[in-house]
Design an enzyme around this catalytic site. Structure first.
Site, PDB file in Angstrom:
ATOM      1  N   LYS A  81     -44.155  24.032  10.440  1.00  0.00           N
ATOM      2  CA  LYS A  81     -43.981  22.700   9.854  1.00  0.00           C
ATOM      3  C   LYS A  81     -45.041  22.464   8.785  1.00  0.00           C
ATOM      4  O   LYS A  81     -46.240  22.627   9.054  1.00  0.00           O
ATOM      5  CB  LYS A  81     -44.116  21.618  10.941  1.00  0.00           C
ATOM      6  CG  LYS A  81     -43.023  21.646  11.988  1.00  0.00           C
ATOM      7  CD  LYS A  81     -41.667  21.220  11.454  1.00  0.00           C
ATOM      8  CE  LYS A  81     -41.374  19.768  11.608  1.00  0.00           C
ATOM      9  NZ  LYS A  81     -41.220  19.259  12.917  1.00  0.00           N
ATOM     10  N   CYS A 132     -34.009 -21.719  -0.207  1.00  0.00           N
ATOM     11  CA  CYS A 132     -35.026 -20.827  -0.784  1.00  0.00           C
ATOM     12  C   CYS A 132     -34.300 -19.830  -1.688  1.00  0.00           C
ATOM     13  O   CYS A 132     -33.400 -19.122  -1.232  1.00  0.00           O
ATOM     14  CB  CYS A 132     -35.779 -20.087   0.322  1.00  0.00           C
ATOM     15  SG  CYS A 132     -36.815 -18.762  -0.312  1.00  0.00           S
ATOM     16  N   CYS A 181     -44.297 -20.097   0.817  1.00  0.00           N
ATOM     17  CA  CYS A 181     -43.356 -19.053   0.400  1.00  0.00           C
ATOM     18  C   CYS A 181     -43.504 -18.797  -1.100  1.00  0.00           C
ATOM     19  O   CYS A 181     -43.476 -19.745  -1.895  1.00  0.00           O
ATOM     20  CB  CYS A 181     -41.935 -19.499   0.714  1.00  0.00           C
ATOM     21  SG  CYS A 181     -40.674 -18.444  -0.014  1.00  0.00           S
ATOM     22  N   CYS A 215     -40.198 -20.305  -2.872  1.00  0.00           N
ATOM     23  CA  CYS A 215     -39.771 -21.707  -2.900  1.00  0.00           C
ATOM     24  C   CYS A 215     -40.892 -22.670  -2.506  1.00  0.00           C
ATOM     25  O   CYS A 215     -40.676 -23.882  -2.449  1.00  0.00           O
ATOM     26  CB  CYS A 215     -38.581 -21.920  -1.975  1.00  0.00           C
ATOM     27  SG  CYS A 215     -39.024 -21.826  -0.237  1.00  0.00           S
ATOM     28  N   LYS A 228     -36.325  25.275   6.799  1.00  0.00           N
ATOM     29  CA  LYS A 228     -35.884  24.444   7.925  1.00  0.00           C
ATOM     30  C   LYS A 228     -35.219  23.204   7.330  1.00  0.00           C
ATOM     31  O   LYS A 228     -35.850  22.450   6.594  1.00  0.00           O
ATOM     32  CB  LYS A 228     -37.075  24.056   8.785  1.00  0.00           C
ATOM     33  CG  LYS A 228     -36.699  23.248  10.001  1.00  0.00           C
ATOM     34  CD  LYS A 228     -37.862  23.260  10.964  1.00  0.00           C
ATOM     35  CE  LYS A 228     -37.804  22.242  12.045  1.00  0.00           C
ATOM     36  NZ  LYS A 228     -36.635  21.479  12.284  1.00  0.00           N
ATOM     37  N   TYR A 288     -26.619  28.812   9.914  1.00  0.00           N
ATOM     38  CA  TYR A 288     -27.720  29.779   9.993  1.00  0.00           C
ATOM     39  C   TYR A 288     -27.698  30.625  11.254  1.00  0.00           C
ATOM     40  O   TYR A 288     -28.599  31.400  11.487  1.00  0.00           O
ATOM     41  CB  TYR A 288     -29.068  29.072   9.868  1.00  0.00           C
ATOM     42  CG  TYR A 288     -29.216  27.822  10.731  1.00  0.00           C
ATOM     43  CD1 TYR A 288     -29.197  27.890  12.104  1.00  0.00           C
ATOM     44  CD2 TYR A 288     -29.380  26.566  10.122  1.00  0.00           C
ATOM     45  CE1 TYR A 288     -29.324  26.751  12.876  1.00  0.00           C
ATOM     46  CE2 TYR A 288     -29.510  25.417  10.899  1.00  0.00           C
ATOM     47  CZ  TYR A 288     -29.474  25.522  12.271  1.00  0.00           C
ATOM     48  OH  TYR A 288     -29.604  24.397  13.039  1.00  0.00           O
ATOM     49  N   CYS A 345     -40.114 -17.800   5.987  1.00  0.00           N
ATOM     50  CA  CYS A 345     -39.928 -19.006   5.203  1.00  0.00           C
ATOM     51  C   CYS A 345     -38.790 -19.766   5.890  1.00  0.00           C
ATOM     52  O   CYS A 345     -37.698 -19.231   6.033  1.00  0.00           O
ATOM     53  CB  CYS A 345     -39.537 -18.644   3.770  1.00  0.00           C
ATOM     54  SG  CYS A 345     -38.814 -20.045   2.897  1.00  0.00           S
ATOM     55  N   GLU A 396     -36.404  31.360   6.691  1.00  0.00           N
ATOM     56  CA  GLU A 396     -35.394  30.450   6.127  1.00  0.00           C
ATOM     57  C   GLU A 396     -35.989  29.059   6.061  1.00  0.00           C
ATOM     58  O   GLU A 396     -36.813  28.715   6.906  1.00  0.00           O
ATOM     59  CB  GLU A 396     -34.161  30.381   7.050  1.00  0.00           C
ATOM     60  CG  GLU A 396     -33.534  31.710   7.346  1.00  0.00           C
ATOM     61  CD  GLU A 396     -32.618  31.643   8.577  1.00  0.00           C
ATOM     62  OE1 GLU A 396     -32.037  30.576   8.842  1.00  0.00           O
ATOM     63  OE2 GLU A 396     -32.506  32.657   9.262  1.00  0.00           O
ATOM     64  N   ASP A 442     -33.557  19.593   7.259  1.00  0.00           N
ATOM     65  CA  ASP A 442     -33.721  18.364   8.033  1.00  0.00           C
ATOM     66  C   ASP A 442     -32.377  17.642   8.099  1.00  0.00           C
ATOM     67  O   ASP A 442     -32.050  16.815   7.260  1.00  0.00           O
ATOM     68  CB  ASP A 442     -34.779  17.480   7.357  1.00  0.00           C
ATOM     69  CG  ASP A 442     -35.399  16.533   8.354  1.00  0.00           C
ATOM     70  OD1 ASP A 442     -35.173  16.707   9.565  1.00  0.00           O
ATOM     71  OD2 ASP A 442     -36.110  15.607   7.914  1.00  0.00           O
TER      72      ASP A 442
HETATM   73  S1  IVH Z   1     -32.360  28.382  14.122  1.00  0.00           S
HETATM   74  C1  IVH Z   1     -32.013  28.762  18.907  1.00  0.00           C
HETATM   75  N1  IVH Z   1     -32.634  27.899  11.574  1.00  0.00           N
HETATM   76  O1  IVH Z   1     -34.281  22.719  13.520  1.00  0.00           O
HETATM   77  C2  IVH Z   1     -32.518  27.936  17.773  1.00  0.00           C
HETATM   78  N2  IVH Z   1     -32.708  26.046  13.064  1.00  0.00           N
HETATM   79  O2  IVH Z   1     -36.464  21.752  15.154  1.00  0.00           O
HETATM   80  C3  IVH Z   1     -31.688  28.141  16.581  1.00  0.00           C
HETATM   81  N3  IVH Z   1     -32.956  23.886  11.946  1.00  0.00           N
HETATM   82  O3  IVH Z   1     -32.525  22.803  16.536  1.00  0.00           O
HETATM   83  C4  IVH Z   1     -32.155  27.322  15.469  1.00  0.00           C
HETATM   84  N4  IVH Z   1     -32.999  24.651   9.905  1.00  0.00           N
HETATM   85  O4  IVH Z   1     -31.266  22.058  14.377  1.00  0.00           O
HETATM   86  C5  IVH Z   1     -32.596  27.357  12.801  1.00  0.00           C
HETATM   87  N5  IVH Z   1     -32.792  27.629   9.272  1.00  0.00           N
HETATM   88  C6  IVH Z   1     -32.763  27.090  10.502  1.00  0.00           C
HETATM   89  C7  IVH Z   1     -32.877  25.700  10.731  1.00  0.00           C
HETATM   90  C8  IVH Z   1     -32.845  25.214  12.027  1.00  0.00           C
HETATM   91  C9  IVH Z   1     -33.041  23.567  10.663  1.00  0.00           C
HETATM   92  C10 IVH Z   1     -32.986  22.870  13.031  1.00  0.00           C
HETATM   93  C11 IVH Z   1     -32.112  23.173  14.211  1.00  0.00           C
HETATM   94  C12 IVH Z   1     -33.079  23.249  15.351  1.00  0.00           C
HETATM   95  C13 IVH Z   1     -34.193  22.372  14.873  1.00  0.00           C
HETATM   96  C14 IVH Z   1     -35.484  22.611  15.606  1.00  0.00           C
END
Ligand code: IVH
Length: 660
Positions: free
Chosen positions: A306, A424, A400, A403, A109, A218, A418, A107, A111
Site C-alpha cells: 500500500k 435564507c 449566518c 442571511c 491494486k 486479474y 442557520c 499488478e 480500488d
Molecule cells: S488478487 C486471493 N489482484 O484488493 C486474492 N486483488 O485488498 C486475490 N484487488 O480482495 C486478489 N486489485 O478485491 C488481486 N490486481 C489485483 C487487485 C486485487 C485490487 C482487490 C481485491 C482484493 C483486495 C484486497
C-alpha cells in the site's frame, strides 16, 4: 426503558435507515456530516452504556456482508482478501520468511469492488460480489448492463470458467457523474470506489447503464485446468479471451525488481485513468499456490503493497462557512494552492467545528494536508513549531454569512445551523436544487448555476416563486437565451403534473427523502391527512422513527411552510388522492413483485411506486418468496429463474389490470 436506551434505539434505527439509503439505494437523504454526527452520538452512547449496545449492529462489522436486497450466491472457492505491507522491508519479510524469492507478477491494486464472473461454455451466466468471502450477492443482471463485461468469451473452453476481478469507475466517468450530480442537486460520491459500489448495487438499470462502469479481471480460478501455470500467463489468457485486464503489470524476476516496479508507479499512477492505492505482488508460479496456502482471510503467495497517503505542507489562508440545504454550516479550509497526489489543491474539508478545536487549527497555520482514498483532501494536523503568534483562533460566526440570522446549535446536534429555513438565500439556493432534483420535481436544466442566478437576481423569495416568473423574467437572468427560457418554462409546466410523492420529497422536510415520503403517502394518502397527523400517528409507520415524525410535524406547524403548500395547491399540483380507504390501499399487501425487461407504459420505478402504493413490495431478484414476476420486453435470466422456481409470471397488461 431509560432515556439513553430509548435514544440509542432511535439512533440504531436512524443509522440503519440512512446507511441503507446511502449504500443500498444510492439515494441519501441527509448530508454525510449529519450521518457522521448520528454515528458519533451512537458511538459515544455505546461507550457509556454498553449494556444497551447491539453487538451485531452494522457499525461493528468488519468488511461487507451480503445484503438482503440481492439473492445470495455461494462462492465455491472463497474470495479472499490480501494482507498489506507498507514499506520495502515488510515486503521482503512477507515472502522471505516462507522462502519465496520469485519470480513475481506485479499488478496495480485497483480500488473498486471485487466480483466473480462465471462463464458456461463461453457465455456469461452469473456474477457475484465478494460479500463476506463465502457468500456474495447475485449481481448478474447488473453486470449484464456493464458494456465492459464481455457477454461471450473469444475461443472459449468448454464448460465452466470462473474469473475474478474488480468493478471500477474510471476517473473520467467519476468526474462527469459528480459534475452532473452537483448540477442536479444530487449527492456527490466521495471517491470512485464509492461511486462504483453504489452504482453496481443500483436498482435502476437505466442509471446503472448510463454511469458506464468498467471492469478489470486479474484472477483465473483453477487456472491449471486450462493449461495455465503462471499468473503472467493467466493475465495474457484472460486478455485473449476478451476479458479486460489492466495493462500496468510486469513480470519481476525477484523482490528488487518488484521494488523498482513499486517506486516507478508511485508517481506514474496519477497518469492512469483509475485510482490505485498500491501494487499487488503475486508469486508467478501458480502451481505452487495450493501448497503455500492461505490464512482464513488472505493468501500467503500474494500481498498488497500500500502506498502511503499523499501529504503536503501548505498554509491555511482562511476558513469559510458554507450553508447547506438544511441550514447546516460547514467550515471549509482555504489553502495556499499546493500539489498533492497529482492535482492542485486549494480547499480541504474541515467537517465541523469540533474537529477544528480538537486539532487546534488556526487561520495562518502551516498545515499538513492529506489525500487518502477520498478525493477531497483533509487537514491531518498543524505544524505547531511553525507558529509565529500571528495565527487566529477560528470562531464560528454568531450570524449566518448568507442571511445574517442568528446561528443556533441544537443540544442534540453537533452541527451549527442557520434557523432561517424559509428565506435564507443560501438555503433557498440549495433547496431549489433539491426541489428540482430527479426524486423531487425533476426539472431538467434547473441546476446549480441557474439556482445561483435566480437567487442573485432577487426574483424569488420562496420555492413556489419559480412558477410565477415570465419568459422575460427568465431571459433577464445572465446568459439565458429565449430557447433556454422556453425550455425551462416547459419543464416547470410538466413538473406540475408529477405525483404527490415527488412534491412531498421536493419540499425538503428534514429527514424526508423519497423513501420516507412514499411511506407517508402510503399511510396518509394526501397532504391534508398528513398535516392533521400527530407525531405518534406518524411514528407508528414502520420505517419512520420519532425524529423524522417530529420533523414532519414541525414542518406543518410552520406558517411559511403552510403558505408554500397552499401556493402549490393553487398552482394545480397534486396533493394526493382525495379519498383514501384502507381497502383500496392495501390490495397488494404481502405480495412481492420483481420486474424484468422494459415496460412500455411506464418506467420500472413508476411501476414499483404503484406496487408500493397498494401495499406490495418490490424486490430486484427472484426467490421462492417472489409472488409475481412482471415480464416486459427483452427479459434476461430472471424469467428462466422464475420458471424454475414456479413463480407466477405476468405480462405488462396483466399487471396493469391487477393494479387498476
Ligand atoms: S488478487 C486471493 N489482484 O484488493 C486474492 N486483488 O485488498 C486475490 N484487488 O480482495 C486478489 N486489485 O478485491 C488481486 N490486481 C489485483 C487487485 C486485487 C485490487 C482487490 C481485491 C482484493 C483486495 C484486497
Amino acid at each position: 426503558m431509560n432515556i439513553f436506551e430509548a435514544r440509542m434505539n432511535e439512533l440504531y434505527e436512524l443509522v440503519k435507515h440512512h446507511a441503507e439509503l446511502y449504500y443500498d439505494k444510492d439515494a441519501p437523504e441527509i448530508p454525510d456530516s449529519e450521518y457522521d454526527a448520528l454515528v458519533r452520538e451512537l458511538n459515544e452512547l455505546e461507550r457509556d452504556y454498553p449494556e444497551f449496545s447491539r453487538k451485531d449492529f452494522l457499525t461493528h462489522k468488519v468488511g461487507g456482508s451480503p445484503s438482503e436486497l440481492f439473492a445470495k450466491v455461494e462462492h465455491k472457492i472463497p474470495m479472499l482478501s490480501l494482507d498489506n505491507v507498507f514499506n520495502p522491508d515488510e515486503l521482503t519479510n512477507f515472502f522471505t520468511r516462507i522462502n519465496l524469492s520469485g519470480p513475481f507478477t506485479c499488478e496495480m491494486k485497483i480500488d473498486g469492488l471485487a466480483v466473480s464472473l462465471i462463464y458456461q461454455d463461453g457465455v456469461f451466466v452469473q456474477g457475484a460480489t465478494r460479500g463476506n468471502g463465502n457468500i456474495g450477492e447475485d449481481v448478474t443482471e447488473n453486470l449484464l448492463l456493464i458494456d465492459a463485461v464481455p457477454k461471450k468469451l473469444i475461443n472459449p473452453p468448454a464448460g465452466r470458467v470462473e474469473v475474478r476481478g474488480e468493478v471500477l469507475m474510471t476517473l473520467e466517468r467519476f468526474k462527469a457523474i459528480n459534475a452532473r450530480q452537483e448540477e442536479r442537486g444530487g449527492k456527490l460520491f466521495a471517491n470512485p470506489r464509492n461511486a462504483a459500489a453504489g452504482t453496481l448495487r443500483q436498482k435502476d438499470g437505466k442509471i446503472l447503464a448510463e454511469r458506464g462502469l468498467d471492469i478489470f479481471l486479474y484472477y483465473l480460478v483453477d487456472a491449471e485446468k486450462f493449461g495455465v501455470t503462471r499468473q503472467s500467463e493467466a493475465l495474457t489468457w484472460l486478455k485473449e479471451k476478451g476479458l479486460p485486464i489492466q495493462e500496468a503489470w510486469s513480470l519481476c524476476e525477484n523482490l528488487d525488481d518488484a521494488k523498482n516496479f513499486i517506486s516507478h508507479w508511485h508517481d506514474e499512477r496519477y497518469k492512469l485513468n483509475y485510482v490505485t492505492d498500491g501494487v499487488v505482488i503475486k508469486l508467478d508460479d501458480l502451481t505452487q499456490w495450493p501448497n503455500i496456502g492461505s490464512t482464513s482471510h488472505a493468501p500467503r503467495w500474494a500481498v498488497a503493497y500500500k502506498y502511503p497517503p499523499e501529504e503536503a505542507r501548505t498554509k491555511l489562508l482562511d476558513i469559510k462557512i458554507s450553508v447547506g440545504r438544511t441550514g447546516v454550516l460547514t467550515p471549509v479550509a482555504i489553502l495556499e494552492p499546493v500539489r498533492l497526489a497529482g492535482t492542485q489543491v486549494s480547499r480541504a474539508s474541515l467537517h465541523n467545528v469540533d474537529e477544528i478545536s480538537r486539532k487546534d487549527i488556526r487561520v495562518g497555520d502551516v498545515v499538513i494536508v492529506r489525500k487518502a482514498a477520498e478525493i477531497i483532501p483533509e487537514i491531518v494536523n498543524v505544524d505547531v513549531s511553525a507558529r509565529t503568534g500571528q495565527e487566529k483562533i477560528f470562531m464560528m460566526p454568531a450570524n449566518c454569512p448568507a442571511c445574517n440570522s442568528e446561528i443556533v446549535r441544537l443540544p442534540e446536534e453537533a452541527a451549527y445551523r442557520c434557523p432561517n429555513r424559509a428565506s435564507c438565500p443560501a438555503q433557498l439556493k440549495e433547496g431549489l436544487r433539491y426541489f428540482a432534483a430527479r426524486d423531487g420535481m425533476n426539472i431538467k436544466g434547473l441546476g446549480k448555476s441557474l439556482a445561483e442566478k435566480l437567487i442573485a437576481s432577487g426574483k424569488i423569495k420562496t420555492l413556489s416563486d419559480i412558477y410565477t416568473l415570465s419568459l422575460e423574467d427568465w431571459m433577464t437572468l445572465d446568459k439565458i437565451g429565449e430557447k433556454s427560457a422556453q425550455n425551462i418554462l416547459a419543464e416547470l409546466e410538466a413538473s406540475k403534473s408529477r405525483p404527490f410523492v415527488n412534491l412531498l420529497t421536493a419540499l425538503g422536510i428534514l429527514g424526508v427523502g423519497k423513501n420516507a415520503a412514499s411511506l407517508l403517502v402510503d399511510e396518509f394518502g394526501n397532504i391534508d391527512n398528513l398535516k392533521a397527523a400527530s407525531i405518534d400517528e406518524i411514528s407508528e409507520i414502520e420505517g419512520i422513527g420519532p425524529v423524522i415524525a417530529r420533523s414532519v410535524h414541525e414542518f406543518f406547524g410552520n406558517q411559511a411552510n403552510l403558505k408554500l403548500i397552499e401556493d402549490f395547491r393553487s398552482l394545480g399540483f397534486s396533493m394526493g388522492s382525495e379519498n383514501v380507504t384502507l381497502k383500496e390501499k392495501n390490495t397488494l399487501d404481502g405480495k412481492i413483485f420483481v420486474f424484468t425487461g422494459s415496460l412500455s407504459t411506464m418506467t420500472r420505478d413508476e411501476a414499483g411506486e404503484k406496487v408500493k402504493a397498494l401495499g406490495g413490495k418490490v424486490s430486484s431478484s427472484i426467490s421462492k418468496k417472489t409472488t409475481y414476476l412482471i415480464a416486459g420486453d427483452k427479459t434476461g435470466s430472471k424469467l428462466q429463474k422464475a420458471e424454475e422456481l414456479g413463480v407466477k409470471i405476468l405480462t405488462e397488461q396483466e399487471f396493469l389490470d391487477m393494479i387498476s
